[in-house]
Design a protein around this motif. Sequence first.
Motif, PDB file in Angstrom:
ATOM      1  N   ALA A  63       0.793  -1.368  -0.006  1.00  0.00           N
ATOM      2  CA  ALA A  63       0.039   0.120   0.104  1.00  0.00           C
ATOM      3  C   ALA A  63       0.832   1.258   0.052  1.00  0.00           C
ATOM      4  CB  ALA A  63      -1.092   0.102   1.223  1.00  0.00           C
ATOM      5  N   SER A  64       1.903   1.244   0.673  1.00  0.00           N
ATOM      6  CA  SER A  64       2.804   2.530   0.991  1.00  0.00           C
ATOM      7  C   SER A  64       3.553   2.839  -0.334  1.00  0.00           C
ATOM      8  CB  SER A  64       3.487   2.450   2.067  1.00  0.00           C
ATOM      9  OG  SER A  64       4.472   1.590   2.061  1.00  0.00           O
ATOM     10  N   PHE A  65       3.944   1.521  -1.019  1.00  0.00           N
ATOM     11  CA  PHE A  65       4.526   1.566  -2.180  1.00  0.00           C
ATOM     12  C   PHE A  65       3.795   2.070  -3.345  1.00  0.00           C
ATOM     13  CE2 PHE A  65       6.568  -0.032  -6.192  1.00  0.00           C
ATOM     14  CZ  PHE A  65       7.805   0.261  -6.012  1.00  0.00           C
ATOM     15  N   LEU A  66       2.879   1.665  -3.369  1.00  0.00           N
ATOM     16  CA  LEU A  66       1.762   1.861  -4.433  1.00  0.00           C
ATOM     17  C   LEU A  66       1.220   3.539  -4.276  1.00  0.00           C
ATOM     18  CD1 LEU A  66      -0.370  -1.234  -4.894  1.00  0.00           C
ATOM     19  CD2 LEU A  66       1.241  -0.264  -6.882  1.00  0.00           C
ATOM     20  N   ASP A  67       1.260   3.730  -3.261  1.00  0.00           N
ATOM     21  CA  ASP A  67       0.824   5.298  -2.859  1.00  0.00           C
ATOM     22  C   ASP A  67       1.754   6.043  -3.537  1.00  0.00           C
ATOM     23  OD1 ASP A  67      -0.671   7.485  -1.441  1.00  0.00           O
ATOM     24  OD2 ASP A  67       0.727   7.279   0.112  1.00  0.00           O
ATOM     25  N   LEU A  68       3.181   5.768  -3.123  1.00  0.00           N
ATOM     26  CA  LEU A  68       4.368   6.820  -3.664  1.00  0.00           C
ATOM     27  C   LEU A  68       4.497   6.684  -5.031  1.00  0.00           C
ATOM     28  CD1 LEU A  68       6.809   8.410  -3.093  1.00  0.00           C
ATOM     29  CD2 LEU A  68       8.107   6.413  -2.964  1.00  0.00           C
ATOM     30  N   VAL A  69       4.029   5.342  -5.619  1.00  0.00           N
ATOM     31  CA  VAL A  69       3.962   5.378  -7.181  1.00  0.00           C
ATOM     32  C   VAL A  69       3.039   6.234  -7.705  1.00  0.00           C
ATOM     33  CG1 VAL A  69       3.480   3.933  -8.863  1.00  0.00           C
ATOM     34  CG2 VAL A  69       5.276   3.206  -7.260  1.00  0.00           C
ATOM     35  N   HIS A  70       1.676   6.295  -7.143  1.00  0.00           N
ATOM     36  CA  HIS A  70       0.714   6.947  -7.605  1.00  0.00           C
ATOM     37  C   HIS A  70       1.074   8.558  -7.515  1.00  0.00           C
ATOM     38  CE1 HIS A  70      -3.468   8.307  -8.137  1.00  0.00           C
ATOM     39  NE2 HIS A  70      -3.342   9.073  -7.154  1.00  0.00           N
ATOM     40  N   VAL A  71       1.748   9.026  -6.718  1.00  0.00           N
ATOM     41  CA  VAL A  71       2.234  10.463  -6.536  1.00  0.00           C
ATOM     42  C   VAL A  71       3.055  10.797  -7.613  1.00  0.00           C
ATOM     43  CG1 VAL A  71       3.422  11.972  -4.962  1.00  0.00           C
ATOM     44  CG2 VAL A  71       1.916  10.734  -4.031  1.00  0.00           C
ATOM     45  N   VAL A  72       4.006   9.912  -7.871  1.00  0.00           N
ATOM     46  CA  VAL A  72       5.168  10.424  -8.916  1.00  0.00           C
ATOM     47  C   VAL A  72       4.885   9.618 -10.248  1.00  0.00           C
ATOM     48  CG1 VAL A  72       6.790  10.562  -7.001  1.00  0.00           C
ATOM     49  CG2 VAL A  72       6.936   8.234  -7.989  1.00  0.00           C
ATOM     50  N   LYS A  73       3.923   8.999 -10.413  1.00  0.00           N
ATOM     51  CA  LYS A  73       3.707   8.389 -11.765  1.00  0.00           C
ATOM     52  C   LYS A  73       3.995   9.114 -13.118  1.00  0.00           C
ATOM     53  CE  LYS A  73      -1.117   7.718 -11.745  1.00  0.00           C
ATOM     54  NZ  LYS A  73      -2.368   6.711 -11.641  1.00  0.00           N
ATOM     55  N   HIS A  74       3.424  10.269 -12.976  1.00  0.00           N
ATOM     56  CA  HIS A  74       3.384  11.229 -13.930  1.00  0.00           C
ATOM     57  C   HIS A  74       4.726  11.888 -14.340  1.00  0.00           C
ATOM     58  CE1 HIS A  74      -1.026  10.572 -14.082  1.00  0.00           C
ATOM     59  NE2 HIS A  74      -0.899  11.050 -12.775  1.00  0.00           N
ATOM     60  N   GLU A  75       5.741  11.793 -13.626  1.00  0.00           N
ATOM     61  CA  GLU A  75       7.181  12.378 -13.571  1.00  0.00           C
ATOM     62  C   GLU A  75       7.698  11.525 -14.629  1.00  0.00           C
ATOM     63  OE1 GLU A  75       8.890  15.282 -13.570  1.00  0.00           O
ATOM     64  OE2 GLU A  75       8.417  15.025 -11.548  1.00  0.00           O
ATOM     65  N   THR A  76       7.609  11.822 -15.888  1.00  0.00           N
ATOM     66  CA  THR A  76       7.911  10.707 -16.896  1.00  0.00           C
ATOM     67  C   THR A  76       8.794  11.670 -17.996  1.00  0.00           C
ATOM     68  OG1 THR A  76       6.071  11.512 -18.444  1.00  0.00           O
ATOM     69  CG2 THR A  76       5.800   9.645 -17.166  1.00  0.00           C
ATOM     70  N   TRP A  77       9.451  12.526 -17.758  1.00  0.00           N
ATOM     71  CA  TRP A  77      10.296  13.652 -18.669  1.00  0.00           C
ATOM     72  C   TRP A  77      10.883  14.743 -17.847  1.00  0.00           C
ATOM     73  CZ3 TRP A  77       9.736  18.595 -20.502  1.00  0.00           C
ATOM     74  CH2 TRP A  77       8.510  19.288 -20.172  1.00  0.00           C
ATOM     75  N   GLU A  78      11.952  15.095 -18.546  1.00  0.00           N
ATOM     76  CA  GLU A  78      12.859  16.370 -17.858  1.00  0.00           C
ATOM     77  C   GLU A  78      12.945  17.382 -18.827  1.00  0.00           C
ATOM     78  OE1 GLU A  78      16.748  15.776 -17.156  1.00  0.00           O
ATOM     79  OE2 GLU A  78      16.593  13.739 -18.123  1.00  0.00           O
ATOM     80  N   LYS A  79      13.264  18.585 -18.386  1.00  0.00           N
ATOM     81  CA  LYS A  79      13.294  19.691 -19.162  1.00  0.00           C
ATOM     82  C   LYS A  79      14.689  19.716 -19.957  1.00  0.00           C
ATOM     83  CE  LYS A  79       9.453  22.793 -18.365  1.00  0.00           C
ATOM     84  NZ  LYS A  79       9.183  23.993 -17.654  1.00  0.00           N
ATOM     85  N   LEU A  80      15.089  19.926 -21.044  1.00  0.00           N
ATOM     86  CA  LEU A  80      16.262  19.927 -21.549  1.00  0.00           C
ATOM     87  C   LEU A  80      17.025  21.063 -22.000  1.00  0.00           C
ATOM     88  CD1 LEU A  80      15.940  16.452 -23.768  1.00  0.00           C
ATOM     89  CD2 LEU A  80      16.950  16.780 -21.206  1.00  0.00           C
TER      90      LEU A  80
END
Length: 129
Positions: A63-80
């Motif tokens: 549950a705690s792992f999935l909660d963290l994944v849910h928070v950061v799952k949209h971080e898929t790219w970085e500004k270059l």
Amino acid sequence: EDPRYVAYNFLPLLQWENAPEAAWNKPTVEFRQHKGTLDSESVLAWIQVAVGIVRFCRDATAASFLDLVHVVKHETWEKLGDGRDEERERDNGPILAEKRHNGFNIFHLLERIGLSGPMRFYQKRGFYI
């Protein structure tokens, strides 16, 4: 991309899984995110971060792992800074860590996984890892 030249290298772990009997093979994950330094406090903080990440992954409840994944799952790219960042933001959405969105950044992540000591160290020094 060659996995030996990325921030986190899982290749040795995968190679070990396929040939655990090979003497050269060790089940490791390589953390290469931090810049080179001779500053012992920085080295210690980075060791705490690397060990803390592994410890969190090992000990976290589902549950705690999935909660963290849910928070950061949209971080898929970085500004270059190559002139295509606005296009990437339109295509991929906002960068989670940017304050104008919701401000969840590396400091929040470190605190969330129980690494408040290294978080304070990096905040105090103005570092972003």
